[in-house]
Design a protein around this motif. Structure first.
Motif, PDB file in Angstrom:
ATOM      1  N   GLY A  18       0.788  -1.206   0.083  1.00 29.29           N
ATOM      2  CA  GLY A  18       0.128  -0.111  -0.141  1.00 29.29           C
ATOM      3  C   GLY A  18       1.187   1.165   0.107  1.00 29.29           C
ATOM      4  O   GLY A  18       0.506   2.221  -0.535  1.00 29.29           O
ATOM      5  N   SER A  19       2.066   1.273   0.717  1.00 26.42           N
ATOM      6  CA  SER A  19       2.890   2.452   0.677  1.00 26.42           C
ATOM      7  C   SER A  19       3.485   2.372  -0.684  1.00 26.42           C
ATOM      8  O   SER A  19       3.834   3.273  -1.110  1.00 26.42           O
ATOM      9  CB  SER A  19       3.946   2.134   1.572  1.00 26.42           C
ATOM     10  OG  SER A  19       5.068   1.252   1.508  1.00 26.42           O
ATOM     11  N   ASP A  20       3.903   1.434  -1.464  1.00 27.02           N
ATOM     12  CA  ASP A  20       4.290   1.501  -2.820  1.00 27.02           C
ATOM     13  C   ASP A  20       3.304   2.406  -3.432  1.00 27.02           C
ATOM     14  O   ASP A  20       3.805   3.088  -4.527  1.00 27.02           O
ATOM     15  CB  ASP A  20       4.444  -0.111  -3.376  1.00 27.02           C
ATOM     16  CG  ASP A  20       5.661  -0.878  -2.706  1.00 27.02           C
ATOM     17  OD1 ASP A  20       6.330  -0.276  -2.205  1.00 27.02           O
ATOM     18  OD2 ASP A  20       5.515  -1.938  -2.954  1.00 27.02           O
ATOM     19  N   ILE A  21       1.951   2.055  -3.611  1.00 24.99           N
ATOM     20  CA  ILE A  21       1.061   2.657  -4.234  1.00 24.99           C
ATOM     21  C   ILE A  21       1.196   4.171  -3.859  1.00 24.99           C
ATOM     22  O   ILE A  21       1.173   4.964  -4.976  1.00 24.99           O
ATOM     23  CB  ILE A  21      -0.450   2.069  -4.110  1.00 24.99           C
ATOM     24  CG1 ILE A  21      -0.322   0.442  -4.636  1.00 24.99           C
ATOM     25  CG2 ILE A  21      -1.321   2.914  -4.859  1.00 24.99           C
ATOM     26  CD1 ILE A  21      -1.444  -0.200  -4.568  1.00 24.99           C
ATOM     27  N   ILE A  76      -0.759  13.458   0.512  1.00 26.45           N
ATOM     28  CA  ILE A  76      -1.661  14.068   1.623  1.00 26.45           C
ATOM     29  C   ILE A  76      -2.076  13.055   2.520  1.00 26.45           C
ATOM     30  O   ILE A  76      -2.776  12.170   2.069  1.00 26.45           O
ATOM     31  CB  ILE A  76      -2.776  15.041   1.181  1.00 26.45           C
ATOM     32  CG1 ILE A  76      -2.171  15.703  -0.071  1.00 26.45           C
ATOM     33  CG2 ILE A  76      -3.535  15.608   2.158  1.00 26.45           C
ATOM     34  CD1 ILE A  76      -1.431  16.898   0.365  1.00 26.45           C
ATOM     35  N   MET A  77      -1.799  12.950   4.130  1.00 28.14           N
ATOM     36  CA  MET A  77      -2.066  12.144   4.785  1.00 28.14           C
ATOM     37  C   MET A  77      -2.854  12.790   6.039  1.00 28.14           C
ATOM     38  O   MET A  77      -3.150  14.189   6.473  1.00 28.14           O
ATOM     39  CB  MET A  77      -0.916  11.540   5.525  1.00 28.14           C
ATOM     40  CG  MET A  77      -0.148  10.837   4.507  1.00 28.14           C
ATOM     41  SD  MET A  77       1.404   9.974   5.346  1.00 28.14           S
ATOM     42  CE  MET A  77       0.654   8.711   6.374  1.00 28.14           C
ATOM     43  N   ALA A  78      -3.975  11.886   6.400  1.00 32.03           N
ATOM     44  CA  ALA A  78      -4.461  12.232   8.089  1.00 32.03           C
ATOM     45  C   ALA A  78      -3.193  12.358   8.785  1.00 32.03           C
ATOM     46  O   ALA A  78      -2.249  11.450   8.755  1.00 32.03           O
ATOM     47  CB  ALA A  78      -5.369  11.177   8.368  1.00 32.03           C
ATOM     48  N   ASP A  79      -3.437  13.116   9.922  1.00 29.54           N
ATOM     49  CA  ASP A  79      -2.095  13.169  10.753  1.00 29.54           C
ATOM     50  C   ASP A  79      -1.908  12.127  11.560  1.00 29.54           C
ATOM     51  O   ASP A  79      -0.720  11.709  12.030  1.00 29.54           O
ATOM     52  CB  ASP A  79      -2.156  14.446  11.678  1.00 29.54           C
ATOM     53  CG  ASP A  79      -3.704  14.407  12.654  1.00 29.54           C
ATOM     54  OD1 ASP A  79      -4.227  13.405  12.304  1.00 29.54           O
ATOM     55  OD2 ASP A  79      -4.042  15.571  12.862  1.00 29.54           O
ATOM     56  N   ASP A  80      -2.898  11.096  11.732  1.00 27.62           N
ATOM     57  CA  ASP A  80      -2.726   9.832  12.398  1.00 27.62           C
ATOM     58  C   ASP A  80      -2.941   8.755  11.867  1.00 27.62           C
ATOM     59  O   ASP A  80      -2.726   7.594  12.150  1.00 27.62           O
ATOM     60  CB  ASP A  80      -4.013   9.717  13.497  1.00 27.62           C
ATOM     61  CG  ASP A  80      -5.277   9.508  12.988  1.00 27.62           C
ATOM     62  OD1 ASP A  80      -5.214   9.799  11.856  1.00 27.62           O
ATOM     63  OD2 ASP A  80      -6.267   9.567  13.524  1.00 27.62           O
ATOM     64  N   ALA A  81      -2.789   8.747  10.195  1.00 24.65           N
ATOM     65  CA  ALA A  81      -2.659   7.910   9.376  1.00 24.65           C
ATOM     66  C   ALA A  81      -1.049   7.397   9.617  1.00 24.65           C
ATOM     67  O   ALA A  81      -0.402   7.992   9.888  1.00 24.65           O
ATOM     68  CB  ALA A  81      -2.698   8.051   7.924  1.00 24.65           C
ATOM     69  N   ARG A  82      -1.033   5.908   9.003  1.00 28.75           N
ATOM     70  CA  ARG A  82       0.310   5.487   9.259  1.00 28.75           C
ATOM     71  C   ARG A  82       0.895   4.760   7.686  1.00 28.75           C
ATOM     72  O   ARG A  82       0.137   4.393   6.965  1.00 28.75           O
ATOM     73  CB  ARG A  82       0.282   4.191  10.133  1.00 28.75           C
ATOM     74  CG  ARG A  82       0.041   4.488  11.545  1.00 28.75           C
ATOM     75  CD  ARG A  82      -0.440   3.263  12.339  1.00 28.75           C
ATOM     76  NE  ARG A  82      -1.683   2.613  11.907  1.00 28.75           N
ATOM     77  CZ  ARG A  82      -2.117   1.476  11.882  1.00 28.75           C
ATOM     78  NH1 ARG A  82      -0.971   0.788  12.126  1.00 28.75           N
ATOM     79  NH2 ARG A  82      -3.046   1.248  11.271  1.00 28.75           N
ATOM     80  N   ILE A  83       2.368   5.174   7.725  1.00 27.13           N
ATOM     81  CA  ILE A  83       2.849   4.479   6.215  1.00 27.13           C
ATOM     82  C   ILE A  83       4.334   3.890   6.658  1.00 27.13           C
ATOM     83  O   ILE A  83       4.954   4.441   7.569  1.00 27.13           O
ATOM     84  CB  ILE A  83       2.931   5.730   5.378  1.00 27.13           C
ATOM     85  CG1 ILE A  83       3.370   5.092   3.897  1.00 27.13           C
ATOM     86  CG2 ILE A  83       3.750   7.117   5.826  1.00 27.13           C
ATOM     87  CD1 ILE A  83       3.108   6.130   2.902  1.00 27.13           C
TER      88      ILE A  83
END
Length: 288
Positions: free
Chosen positions: A123-126, A134-141
Motif C-alpha cells: 500500500g505504501s508502494d502505491i 496528503i495524509m491524515a495526521d494519525d494515518a500510518r505509512i
C-alpha cells in the motif's frame, strides 16, 4: 473495462481512483495492479482530466498484499515457490506489479495519494508512486515486510526521504504517522482525518486550473531528474531481492508460521521486535 478491485469517478477536471476491497483493508490481489494501471492510463488520455486522486474505501488506504491469499495458503503460490525456486519467475511477477504501480509516476497527469488509516507494505508502494502525498495526521505509512518477507520494489523511499532516513525505514520496517511524514518531507501535508477531503480539494483547486500540457511538461522535467539517478535500475535490484526475501530461511519461516497460527499472529511475531536467528525456524525470545 469492468473493475473488480477499484472504482473510478470523474468530477469536473479531477478523477478519483478508489481502492475498493474495504472488507480486506483494500489489500492487493492479482487484478488490482493492472486495474490501477488501466484506470490511470485511461484517465491520462482524457483531455478533460487534469488531476487524479487515489484513495482507499473503508477504514484505510491499503493494507498491502493480501497475506491471507499470499502467505496462509498451502502449497506453491504466486510469489512463493517450492524449493528449489526460480528467481526469474518471482521477478517477472513482481516487476509487472511494480510497472503497473509506476503508471502513477509515469502518468502525464498529476497524481495525489489521499491516505487515511494505513498505507503499509504494498500500500505504501502505491501511495509513494503518486506525485503528492496528503495524509491524515494519525494515518500510518511504512513497509513492515522489510523485517522479513519483502523489499519495497518501487524503492521510492530512497528518492523521497534521502539516504539515512530511507535506510532507517527500510532496515526497521518502522511505521510513521502522517505528522511524522510531514516533518520528514515525505508528505506534502498532514491534517486531521475530518479535514483530509477538504485539504485534497484545496490541492486539486490549485492544480486543475493549470493547462494539462503545462502540467505534463513540469512533471516530465522533475521525473527525469530522478530517472537520471538510476531509478529503474534501483527498482530492478529491489524487485529481484523481493523474491529472494520470500525464499530465505527466515522468509520460509514466516510463511510456515502464517500457515500454522494465521497471518495476524505471524505478522505480530515478525513485528514484535524479537530477533529471528539466521536460519532459525522460530523467533528467539527476548530476554531484555
Amino acid at each position: 473495462m469492468e473493475y473488480k478491485t477499484i472504482s473510478v469517478a470523474v468530477k469536473g477536471r479531477a478523477a478519483t481512483i478508489t481502492l475498493n476491497r474495504p472488507e480486506r483493508l483494500n489489500a492487493i490481489v492479482g487484478a488490482m495492479p493492472g486495474e490501477i494501471r488501466h484506470a490511470v492510463e485511461t484517465l491520462d488520455n482524457d483531455s478533460g482530466v487534469h488531476a487524479i486522486v487515489v484513495e482507499g474505501a473503508g477504514k484505510g488506504f491499503c493494507g498491502g498484499y493480501d497475506l491471507k491469499h499470499y502467505a496462509e495458503r498451502e502449497g506453491e503460490i504466486t510469489g512463493n515457490q517450492e524449493m528449489p525456486w526460480d528467481p526469474t519467475i518471482d521477478f517477472r511477477f513482481m516487476w509487472k506489479n511494480t510497472d503497473d504501480f509506476m503508471s502513477l509516476w509515469r502518468s502525464n497527469t498529476p497524481t495525489i495519494a489521499k491516505v487515511h488509516g494505513a498505507a503499509v507494505a504494498g500500500g505504501s508502494d502505491i501511495a509513494l508512486c503518486c506525485d503528492f502525498l496528503i495524509m491524515a495526521d494519525d494515518a500510518r505509512i511504512g513497509y513492515p515486510p522489510a523485517r522479513v518477507w519483502g523489499v519495497p520494489t518501487p524503492s521510492m523511499w530512497v528518492y523521497r526521504l534521502g539516504l539515512q532516513k530511507a535506510k532507517h525505514m527500510m532496515m526497521t520496517g518502522k511505521l510513521m504517522t502522517g505528522t511524522e511524514a510531514l516533518a520528514d518531507g515525505l508528505a506534502l501535508d498532514a491534517v486531521a482525518e475530518a479535514q483530509l477531503g477538504a485539504r485534497v480539494d484545496q490541492l486539486l483547486h490549485e492544480i486543475v486550473a493549470v493547462p494539462k500540457n503545462q502540467l505534463m511538461m513540469t512533471k516530465m522535467v522533475v521525473n527525469q531528474a530522478y530517472e537520471n539517478m538510476g531509478l529503474k535500475h534501483t527498482q530492478m535490484l529491489a524487485t529481484f531481492f523481493d523474491g529472494v526475501s520470500r525464499h530465505t530461511p527466515e522468509g520460509i519461516w514466516f510463511r510456515e508460521r502464517a500457515q500454522e497460527v494465521g497471518m495476524k499472529q505471524a505478522v505480530s511475531e515478525r513485528d514484535s521486535g524479537a530477533p529471528i536467528a539466521e536460519g532459525a525456524s522460530k523467533p528467539i525470545p527476548r530476554t531484555d
